[in-house]
Design an enzyme around this catalytic site. Sequence first.
Site, PDB file in Angstrom:
ATOM      1  N   HIS A 106     -38.527 -28.388 -25.745  1.00  0.00           N
ATOM      2  CA  HIS A 106     -37.034 -28.583 -25.416  1.00  0.00           C
ATOM      3  C   HIS A 106     -36.000 -27.665 -25.737  1.00  0.00           C
ATOM      4  CE1 HIS A 106     -35.884 -32.760 -25.465  1.00  0.00           C
ATOM      5  NE2 HIS A 106     -36.198 -33.442 -26.719  1.00  0.00           N
ATOM      6  N   ARG A 107     -36.027 -26.967 -25.729  1.00  0.00           N
ATOM      7  CA  ARG A 107     -35.014 -25.965 -25.779  1.00  0.00           C
ATOM      8  C   ARG A 107     -34.469 -25.839 -24.404  1.00  0.00           C
ATOM      9  NH1 ARG A 107     -37.474 -20.558 -28.722  1.00  0.00           N
ATOM     10  NH2 ARG A 107     -39.233 -21.354 -26.755  1.00  0.00           N
TER      11      ARG A 107
END
Length: 431
Positions: A404-405
């Site tokens: 999700h980064r």
Amino acid sequence: MPKIIEMPKLSDTMTEGTLAKWSIKEGDKVTTGQAIADVETDKATMEMPCFFEGTIHKIIVQAGEKAPLNAPLAIVLEEGEEAPANLDEIIAQAKAAAAPAPKAEKPAAGSSAKKVVSAPGPRLPTAPQPNRRAVSNNARVKASPLARKLAEEKGVDLSGIEGTGPGGRIVRADVENAPVGGASGGSRVAAAPTIRPTYGAEDERVPTSTMRNIIAERLLASKTQIPHFYLQMEVDAGPLMEFRAHLNATNEKTGGNKYTVNDFILKSVIRAAQAQPAINAAWDGDAIVKFKSVGLSVAIAIEDGLVTPVIKQAEKKTLLEISQGVKDLAGKAKNKKLSPDDFAGGTITVSNLGAYGIDQFSAIINPPQAAIVAIGSIRNAPVVNDKGQIVVGQRMWVGLSGDHRVVDGAVAATFLAEMRKFIESPALMLV
């Protein structure tokens, strides 16, 4: 002049290897390029070639033993050559040079050791030593090679860290979360206690291999350091199965290639990554690396673990080239013929457990990549057609685990939608 066969660098992240098996014995004649041993690395078990021509005079590391990178494994003498009187001293010096922790002492003056020609291969750079006390303490602590190397670079005292790896072993994540200097810096690193199993006399405790230790360390780091999120999508596999059956029937008459379902899945991943390039990326601390080319890592199960060799520049390859490439990599993996280059350049991974009857699953990201695709089995299932009728259809679950980064939910959803488009209209893959 005696020549030393050293532990070669057989993978890009290798710092030590296990000499799994010798294919030769002392007194045997060897030639350059001859396979003489199987070496277990952090990637796979690979054949090690001989770097010299001559006779095996002495085997230093026995089967089953570990050795750091560039450590002496065996001594080769040329035809008719006698072993020098100071051979033991030469071997000791070679071992010292390959030791993980650099020696602070200067070499003894006036050493009579002769210069030894060693196996070609890259040398590890000497790590900076900001904290020599920490480095000296580290040699007595149970830690992985990667964790030990990182601790030397950061000046972290491993004796002040509680390991979260198997058996309390200190792994890379423990060092990365530690303050410089470890306990000597004034604080102790808190870590979750290791829960050990209770077993009886009839139970078997099997020591883990180098590959299994690295797998454990990297998967632990992936799950604890990468913020995973998971998406699942059901697709209609009927058109793909029909298209594949027709193509294989045609090829059978002409002696052409036989395609697997996975060949089409891989091609759909490549095309979807081209359509949604944000998925083909990696986190790099304070930046995101966007890869120009698709390096397709294909998960292949072998006897002692899982390997992920890479189809490089996959976007430039036809369906036939992908099919043949996967067959070649699978054969090399089974026969322990994979080379370090076979593992380099991966940007996205595909793991297919459909052959094992698994409907759907959530895979763990293969760092430093930002996504892994999980493929389940194709099942007959009742579905509602365009006319509102309940009919028998063929359905398959496709999943994606994302970092999700790097990847947002909408990006991942678009990627899966592109995959579904190609799977449900497989002729588009050939355009």
